[in-house]
Scaffold this motif. Structure first.
Motif, mmCIF file in Angstrom:
data_model
loop_
_atom_site.group_PDB
_atom_site.id
_atom_site.type_symbol
_atom_site.label_atom_id
_atom_site.label_comp_id
_atom_site.label_asym_id
_atom_site.label_seq_id
_atom_site.Cartn_x
_atom_site.Cartn_y
_atom_site.Cartn_z
ATOM 1 N N SER A 109 0.807 -1.224 0.000
ATOM 2 C CA SER A 109 0.000 0.000 0.000
ATOM 3 C C SER A 109 0.833 1.263 0.000
ATOM 4 O O SER A 109 0.327 2.340 -0.342
ATOM 5 C CB SER A 109 -0.949 0.010 1.205
ATOM 6 N N ASP A 110 2.086 1.165 0.406
ATOM 7 C CA ASP A 110 2.920 2.360 0.375
ATOM 8 C C ASP A 110 3.579 2.495 -0.994
ATOM 9 O O ASP A 110 3.502 1.597 -1.827
ATOM 10 C CB ASP A 110 3.964 2.348 1.495
ATOM 11 N N ILE A 111 4.208 3.636 -1.236
ATOM 12 C CA ILE A 111 4.825 3.921 -2.522
ATOM 13 C C ILE A 111 6.311 4.168 -2.305
ATOM 14 O O ILE A 111 6.691 5.044 -1.514
ATOM 15 C CB ILE A 111 4.189 5.156 -3.189
ATOM 16 N N ILE A 112 7.132 3.384 -2.971
ATOM 17 C CA ILE A 112 8.574 3.590 -2.922
ATOM 18 C C ILE A 112 8.929 4.546 -4.050
ATOM 19 O O ILE A 112 8.636 4.285 -5.219
ATOM 20 C CB ILE A 112 9.338 2.268 -3.086
ATOM 21 N N VAL A 113 9.529 5.672 -3.715
ATOM 22 C CA VAL A 113 9.852 6.686 -4.718
ATOM 23 C C VAL A 113 11.359 6.833 -4.856
ATOM 24 O O VAL A 113 12.106 6.742 -3.882
ATOM 25 C CB VAL A 113 9.232 8.060 -4.366
ATOM 26 N N ASN A 114 11.796 7.055 -6.070
ATOM 27 C CA ASN A 114 13.193 7.373 -6.330
ATOM 28 C C ASN A 114 13.477 8.753 -5.737
ATOM 29 O O ASN A 114 12.743 9.719 -5.987
ATOM 30 C CB ASN A 114 13.434 7.373 -7.843
ATOM 31 N N VAL A 115 14.536 8.881 -4.960
ATOM 32 C CA VAL A 115 14.840 10.144 -4.292
ATOM 33 C C VAL A 115 15.144 11.266 -5.277
ATOM 34 O O VAL A 115 15.134 12.449 -4.901
ATOM 35 C CB VAL A 115 16.032 9.987 -3.321
ATOM 36 N N ASP A 116 15.409 10.914 -6.532
ATOM 37 C CA ASP A 116 15.686 11.936 -7.540
ATOM 38 C C ASP A 116 14.445 12.331 -8.335
ATOM 39 O O ASP A 116 14.529 13.113 -9.288
ATOM 40 C CB ASP A 116 16.773 11.434 -8.501
ATOM 41 N N MET A 117 13.282 11.829 -7.947
ATOM 42 C CA MET A 117 12.023 12.242 -8.571
ATOM 43 C C MET A 117 11.739 13.697 -8.192
ATOM 44 O O MET A 117 12.065 14.126 -7.072
ATOM 45 C CB MET A 117 10.900 11.326 -8.095
ATOM 46 N N PRO A 118 11.156 14.493 -9.090
ATOM 47 C CA PRO A 118 10.837 15.886 -8.746
ATOM 48 C C PRO A 118 10.048 15.992 -7.444
ATOM 49 O O PRO A 118 9.151 15.196 -7.171
ATOM 50 C CB PRO A 118 10.017 16.354 -9.943
ATOM 51 N N ALA A 119 10.375 16.999 -6.662
ATOM 52 C CA ALA A 119 9.781 17.171 -5.334
ATOM 53 C C ALA A 119 8.268 17.304 -5.399
ATOM 54 O O ALA A 119 7.550 16.801 -4.524
ATOM 55 C CB ALA A 119 10.393 18.383 -4.652
ATOM 56 N N THR A 120 7.756 17.961 -6.442
ATOM 57 C CA THR A 120 6.299 18.124 -6.542
ATOM 58 C C THR A 120 5.600 16.788 -6.772
ATOM 59 O O THR A 120 4.475 16.588 -6.309
ATOM 60 C CB THR A 120 5.963 19.084 -7.696
ATOM 61 N N TYR A 121 6.267 15.863 -7.467
ATOM 62 C CA TYR A 121 5.690 14.541 -7.691
ATOM 63 C C TYR A 121 5.641 13.769 -6.380
ATOM 64 O O TYR A 121 4.641 13.103 -6.067
ATOM 65 C CB TYR A 121 6.500 13.744 -8.708
#
Length: 515
Positions: free
Chosen positions: A452-464
């Motif tokens: 249920s959680d979302i793993i995000v790449n730390v280099d993804m734009p901050a607004t995303y």
């Protein structure tokens, strides 16, 4: 650095961006440059994409043995220039007879797939964990139906490389070290990968003497040498000595499944995937949801939030339909893609399942075994229960996209349950957003679906990231070599009058070689 709050997660102080391979004569992508270059050489010599992809796939076992071997299983999509797409399914198959009590489930032990392991991990480790291997006969059938070179020619680069031995670099040392405790339990695997009792240092060359002999026999006698011939006889003798129920008759009876790829329409293009045992249906469901809720448009914050909902929906439907196929990314899958000057495209996704498979090697043949028995639930009466002659289901999902002009793109990924999330996002980027493959492959992604959680790449734009944090708990992760939080995709496609290929941007040796 757009997100300095995640700086502590950026262990590697470098930019992970790779250049595309672009050529009007064709491109081959692979998780190792040696295999990609072997495939590209076939294109330069006049071979087609099928010839190149199979050659690259065979070569991989000599440079990336933790991912593949002659015992690997998987899928191959072959797309003709006119847009016709066929599937060659060479998934692993359970032996025709076995003692169910031997594989009795132990509820206290979970496989990484999520269901109970057999007592003493018998369906995970060692000779008893192997299913009938499919890639040799699958690749042979691909060459016979769609290729232009002989089976022996496709094996030639693998033989040449095997004679040189496994050249150890830092990543090979890491791969062996991660699996060292398991490899040490098997005499055959230990003798090759841990010759001094510990992981070899970079610069070491590990002899592959038995594998050389096997490859040479296959080249001279053909694939039937494994499926009932001299190689198969040696393999079965080793398997039976190790407790396996597999027989020579099981090898003789094995056949890959060849059929038209499944397809769905999407934004004026057609998406093609393998059959029911693949994760293709899950990808279709995710993209159908995304297409309905989002449609065409740029890659922005809403792109990723809608894709998250789409993946939750698709994985939820999958859980209602079957037991989970895989629930981690700790697999040994690898990806090969090829395109030739005529626009013929190939995507191959294949695997040993765990890293180094069963972590057991047939000493007579040098073949590292898969541990495909752990694809199946040893509990009777389940949708994915261990039954005689069953073909394995998995998260593997090679993809081809066609349009009115013929072939458009072909791709796939390694990474267990991260595969569909990565392919759904990449499809949305090139189909819905109209992005170039190079830009799509270098775009930071997220992953979700089975959780249920979302793993995000730390280099993804901050607004995303901010938008994603409004719909779920967000876990930031750097895109590193190990442990890998995201899938490892590879893509090929059209770029105007030329063709483009991109290998995984974070995998050290991954490469796109041009013809």
């Amino acid at each position: 650095m757009e997100n300095p709050q995640f700086d502590h997660l950026r262990v590697e102080r470098s930019t992970t961006r790779k250049s595309a391979g672009v050529s009007e004569r064709g491109v081959v992508t692979s998780q190792h440059f040696v295999a990609a270059e072997a495939g590209a050489a076939v294109l330069r010599a006049g071979g087609n994409a099928v010839d190149a992809a199979v050659t690259a796939a065979f070569t991989l076992q000599t440079v990336e043995p933790w991912m593949t071997s002659l015992a690997a299983c998987g899928y191959m999509l072959v797309a003709q220039p006119d847009g016709t797409v066929d599937t060659i399914e060479f998934t692993g198959r359970v032996p025709s007879s076995f003692d169910a009590a031997f594989y009795k489930p132990d509820p206290s032990i979970k496989t990484f797939i999520g269901h109970p392991a057999s007592v003493e991990n018998r369906n995970v480790d060692g000779f008893t964990a192997a299913v009938i291997p499919g890639c040799v006969r699958g690749f042979a059938q691909a060459l016979k139906r769609y290729g232009t070179i002989g089976f022996d020619a496709a094996l030639a680069p693998a033989i040449e490389r095997a004679r040189k031995g496994l050249v150890v670099d830092w990543h090979t040392t890491l791969a062996i070290a991660i699996a060292a405790s398991g490899l040490a339990k098997d005499e055959g695997a230990r003798s090759v990968f841990l010759p001094d009792g510990y992981p070899p240092e970079p610069g070491t060359v590990l002899p592959l003497k038995a594998l050389v002999g096997t490859l040479e026999t296959l080249a001279s006698e053909g694939p039937d040498a494994l499926y009932g011939g001299s190689v198969g006889q040696q393999l079965i003798a080793d398997m039976r000595a190790g407790g396996s129920f597999m027989t020579l008759e099981d090898l003789v009876a094995y056949e890959p499944l060849i059929y038209p790829a499944r397809k769905m329409s999407l934004q004026g293009k057609t998406l093609h995937v393998a059959g029911d045992t693949s994760a293709g249906q899950r990808l279709f469901e995710a993209l159908s949801f995304f297409d309905e809720k989002r449609g065409a448009g740029p890659v922005d914050a809403r792109f990723f939030t809608t894709m998250s909902y789409a993946l939750w929906e698709a994985f939820g439907a999958h859980r209602r339909r079957l037991n989970p196929a895989e629930t981690t990314n700790k697999t040994s899958t690898t990806q090969v893609n090829a395109v030739d000057s005529e626009g013929r495209m190939v995507a191959i996704t294949f695997t040993l399942l765990n890293r180094f498979g069963a972590r057991a090697m047939s000493p007579s043949t040098g073949i590292l075994l898969n541990n495909g028995m752990s694809w199946f639930d040893p509990t009777p009466g389940r949708a994915n229960s261990l039954t005689p002659n069953a073909y394995a289901s998995s998260n593997m999902c090679p993809v081809v996209v066609t349009d009115p002009n013929g072939t458009f793109a072909a791709y796939g990924a390694a990474g267990g349950n991260q595969i569909v999330p990565s392919l759904a996002q990449l499809t949305g980027m090139i189909v819905h957003a109209g992005m170039d493959i190079e830009d799509a492959m270098n775009m930071p992604r997220m992953t979700t679906g089975p959780h249920s959680d979302i793993i995000v790449n730390v280099d993804m734009p901050a607004t995303y990231i901010a938008a994603l944090s409004e719909i779920a708990s967000v876990r930031p992760a750097a895109q590193v070599v190990f442990p890998r939080p995201f899938a490892a995709p590879g893509m090929i496609g059209r770029r105007g009058e030329r063709f483009i290929g991109m290998a995984d941007t974070s995998y050290p040796a991954a490469f796109a070689a041009v013809a």
